[in-house]
Design an enzyme around this catalytic site. Structure first.
Site, PDB file in Angstrom:
ATOM      1  N   ASP A 433       0.825  -1.205   0.000  1.00  0.00           N
ATOM      2  CA  ASP A 433       0.000   0.000   0.000  1.00  0.00           C
ATOM      3  C   ASP A 433       0.869   1.269   0.000  1.00  0.00           C
ATOM      4  O   ASP A 433       2.087   1.216   0.269  1.00  0.00           O
ATOM      5  CB  ASP A 433      -0.891  -0.025   1.252  1.00  0.00           C
ATOM      6  CG  ASP A 433      -2.263   0.574   1.024  1.00  0.00           C
ATOM      7  OD1 ASP A 433      -2.383   1.424   0.122  1.00  0.00           O
ATOM      8  OD2 ASP A 433      -3.194   0.212   1.757  1.00  0.00           O
ATOM      9  N   ASP A 499     -10.567   1.678  -3.874  1.00  0.00           N
ATOM     10  CA  ASP A 499     -11.202   1.330  -2.601  1.00  0.00           C
ATOM     11  C   ASP A 499     -12.717   1.324  -2.738  1.00  0.00           C
ATOM     12  O   ASP A 499     -13.420   0.903  -1.823  1.00  0.00           O
ATOM     13  CB  ASP A 499     -10.805   2.333  -1.512  1.00  0.00           C
ATOM     14  CG  ASP A 499      -9.528   1.915  -0.807  1.00  0.00           C
ATOM     15  OD1 ASP A 499      -9.072   0.781  -1.025  1.00  0.00           O
ATOM     16  OD2 ASP A 499      -8.980   2.719  -0.031  1.00  0.00           O
TER      17      ASP A 499
HETATM   18  C1  DGJ Z   1      -6.007   1.467   1.630  1.00  0.00           C
HETATM   19  C2  DGJ Z   1      -6.325   0.241   0.830  1.00  0.00           C
HETATM   20  O1  DGJ Z   1      -6.766   0.568  -0.436  1.00  0.00           O
HETATM   21  C3  DGJ Z   1      -7.336  -0.598   1.597  1.00  0.00           C
HETATM   22  O2  DGJ Z   1      -7.726  -1.695   0.827  1.00  0.00           O
HETATM   23  C4  DGJ Z   1      -6.723  -1.019   2.880  1.00  0.00           C
HETATM   24  O3  DGJ Z   1      -5.635  -1.883   2.630  1.00  0.00           O
HETATM   25  C5  DGJ Z   1      -6.276   0.175   3.686  1.00  0.00           C
HETATM   26  N1  DGJ Z   1      -5.467   1.066   2.921  1.00  0.00           N
HETATM   27  C6  DGJ Z   1      -5.524  -0.243   4.901  1.00  0.00           C
HETATM   28  O4  DGJ Z   1      -5.011   0.788   5.605  1.00  0.00           O
END
Ligand code: DGJ
Length: 694
Positions: A433, A499
């Site tokens: 991430d 997301d």
């Molecule tokens: C952002 C990601 O896109 C989510 O899927 C998740 O992993 C969160 N961060 C976790 O902090």
């Protein structure tokens, strides 16, 4: 540097005898009130030649040597030095070294035409002088014929990535700058310039993609001689690259594709990516990611229950998301401390991983190696490792700062801690991430910008961690889909497209994400409802039918799902597994349709096609149109049937009630009467090729 040779190299049909004719055919006229020699537009356009558009190279030695005149000194074709009379066609690579002895600069140009018809090019500049040379910008540009005047590129934000924007190319520059220090949710993604009204199936299109996960540029420019270019490069911050004697700055690869229609352009990218040796060869495992199921609430009993449910519905990879390490109990603390939290995981990750493995699933783990919370052991011990400039810390974003990986000790610490985790546990996959834009991203002390160095260090870290555990796969995630580019994908195997897992939004986000990368690399999950980012509620058919066209996953606390719902979910997963060879290896086709509410796309190969027909908004004149299914072999015959119909689709037509046999040409022409559908409804239609004797 003349373009003639390179243009000739692109055309497979060009023979040796055309060489001189093409060179002459390309020559610009000398124009009234223009320069007195024909203007030769270069891949790195030069102001000194009379090019009045943006120069490819900008830089100087304190105001000197800012307008170099490069002469070719070396030429290599397919790695072999050549002098004069190169006649070649088809795939190959060219390396050109040029010098300006007076300015003491060397320009290196690399151009590759891949067997799939994708062109990629990058440029480097080397300082040959004793005095430092500051590079401000180094872009490569490709010429596009004047009939292409319509631009398409992308923008977006968190949870709404890759939104298309169309506009005319007018005189001047259309410049898309990214200063986020990561590819960006609003990245141009792929900048296309085409003939008016170009669509998925038709219209000539020329496209570029700047493959860089740091600050970067895409641009299109038209000047008053009628010449126009599209190109890109890295966006350098002030004083970010200053070359000492002998040092070279090498810009990113800029990829270019040309085709009749956007699908054709996309196919070249897909085919090239699939031909890479590192492209995932195994069936893409159905994934369950626990983020929206548990967030930071890591309780082993709950997670073990999820493991059981996941295995029952056919999940093949189980991913533990954020919250397993250091003091990370929420998003305010812990980033930078890459050891398993003894508080949350007193027996380490073993009990969970053993359960996952016992069910025959792969195990994946979330990491965010480039980031740090100030509330972490790392930041307390080494505040000077946090990126900053002007003697102050950058404004926080998601309560976090950026770890300066250009500092060798900082890099080594995070590499060693994560290597230790990878050695200690049987981890098949990292979800990598990157949850904030880079602001004031300099090095403490000097304050000098360090985004370029940070980007290279992140790539190096991915490479080193992959080497620790051969076979390790990595997903590129950045607040959802903010790091989707071809350079990060040289070392990662999947992107988390957004997301936002709301299927209606994903119909669009995934559609355009696949303009650059093939479906098997686009993480696409079936989520619980109401969707966590939109609050919308959609039935399982629309959620599943949307996700099965990507690298399928689940983002849902399925311990809360009832037996009936689990059975339906399992049905979709089983079907996806049966068809993923086609879904993940086929050719993508998308229907040009005048009304935005209907989205039809599919995957086709020699065995037939699978199409999704989705109504994403309330339709106007319902059910009266004809529905073309494009992309099948015109002469071949296909048995067409609905494999998944949303149960609330009204009044099935004859072809929906029972399979029907038609030719590829008939299907493409649109002989099927469109079904009556209301908003949020979807059909999955299979067209299986009928072979003699079957
Ligand atoms: C952002 C990601 O896109 C989510 O899927 C998740 O992993 C969160 N961060 C976790 O902090």
């Amino acid at each position: 540097m003349p373009m003639d040779a390179l243009i000739a190299l692109r055309a497979a049909e060009v023979g040796p005898s055309d060489w001189e004719a093409l060179r002459r055919a390309q020559q610009m006229p000398v124009m009234n009130n223009g320069v007195d020699v024909p203007l030769r537009l270069a891949l790195v356009p030069e102001g000194r030649a009379g090019w009045m558009g943006r120069p490819g190279l900008s830089g100087s030695r304190g105001g000197r040597d800012w307008s170099p005149r490069f002469e070719v000194v070396e030429l290599e074709v397919d790695g072999q030095p050549v002098t004069v009379g190169v006649h070649t066609s088809g795939a190959g690579s060219v390396r050109v070294a040029c010098r300006d002895e007076g300015a003491e600069l060397e320009l290196e140009l690399l151009v590759e035409l891949t067997p799939q018809g994708l062109l990629r090019t990058r440029a480097g500049v080397r300082n040959l002088g004793a005095e430092a040379y500051q590079v401000d910008e180094l872009l490569v540009a490709l010429p596009v014929p004047g009939q292409a005047r319509e631009l398409l590129d992308f923008t977006g934000r968190w949870t709404k990535e890759r939104q298309p924007q169309r506009l005319p190319l007018v005189m001047g520059e259309h410049r898309r700058e990214n200063r986020r220090g990561r590819t960006g949710a609003d990245a141009a993604h792929q900048l296309c310039l085409g003939t008016r009204g170009f669509g998925h199936a038709g219209g000539a299109v020329w496209a570029v993609h700047t493959a860089w996960s740091g600050n970067h540029v895409h641009y299109a420019e038209r000047v008053n001689t009628g010449q126009q270019v599209i190109g890109g490069g890295e966006l350098l911050l002030p004083g970010e690259v200053i070359l000492g004697q002998g040092e070279q700055y090498l810009g990113p690869w800029v990829y270019a594709s040309h085709g009749e229609g956007l699908d054709n352009v996309a196919a070249r990218f897909h085919d090239w990516m699939r031909a890479r040796p590192q492209h995932p060869a195994s069936a893409r495992p159905v994934t369950l990611n626990v983020w929206e199921a548990v967030y930071f609430d890591h309780r082993l009993d709950k997670l073990l229950e999820l493991v059981d449910r996941a295995a029952e519905v056919g999940v093949e990879r189980f991913v533990l998301d954020d919250g397993w390490f250091g003091g990370r109990r929420d998003d305010t603390a812990g980033l930078g401390d890459w050891w398993v939290s003894p508080q949350m995981w007193p027996d380490g990750l073993d009990p969970l991983i053993s359960a996952v493995k016992a069910k025959g699933m792969q195990f994946g783990l979330w990491v965010e190696p480039e980031m740090v919370n100030m509330d972490s052991d790392l930041a307390r011990a080494h505040p000077e490792w946090v990126m900053q400039t002007g003697g102050r810390l950058p404004v926080e974003s998601r309560h976090q700062q950026v770890l300066n990986l250009a500092i060798p000790q900082a890099y080594a610490q995070v590499r060693d801690q994560l290597s230790e985790i990878l050695r200690r546990y049987e981890i098949d996959y990292l979800k990598w991430d990157h949850n904030r834009d880079l602001v004031d991203a300099g090095s403490a002390g000097s304050g000098r910008p360090a985004v370029h160095a940070q980007t290279l260090a992140a790539y190096r870290l991915m490479d080193e961690l992959r080497a620790v555990r051969p076979g390790l796969e990595i997903e590129s995630c950045a607040s959802g889909g903010a790091r989707v580019d071809l350079e990060v994908l040289q070392r990662t195997d999947r992107v988390w497209a957004s997301d936002c897992i709301d299927a209606l939004e994903r119909q669009q986000i995934d559609w355009w994400t696949k303009q650059l990368i093939p479906p098997e690399l686009v993480g696409s999950h079936i989520a619980s409802v109401p969707f966590h980012t939109t609050g919308r509620i959609l039935g399982l058919p629309m959620r599943a039918a949307t996700a099965v066209f990507g690298h399928l996953g689940i983002e849902w606390d399925i311990t809360q799902a009832g037996p009936e719902e689990l059975a339906v979910l399992k049905g979709w997963i089983d079907w996806h597994k049966q068809h993923r060879a086609l879904l993940h290896r086929g050719r993508m086709v998308r229907l040009d349709w005048p009304d935005d509410e209907l989205r039809v796309h599919g995957m086709v190969d020699d065995s037939g096609g699978i199409f999704s027909v989705a109504m994403v908004a309330m339709p106007g004149p319902m059910g009266l149109g004809l529905l073309p299914l494009p992309g099948l072999e015109p002469e071949a015959r296909y048995r067409v049937q609905v494999v998944f119909g949303d149960q609330i689709v009204q009044l099935p037509q004859a072809w929906q009630a029972a399979p029907i046999e038609l030719s590829g040409a008939q299907l493409a022409a649109g002989v099927l009467r469109a079904p009556v559908m209301f908003t949020d409804q979807v059909l999955v239609v299979e067209a299986r090729r009928v072979r003699a004797g079957h």
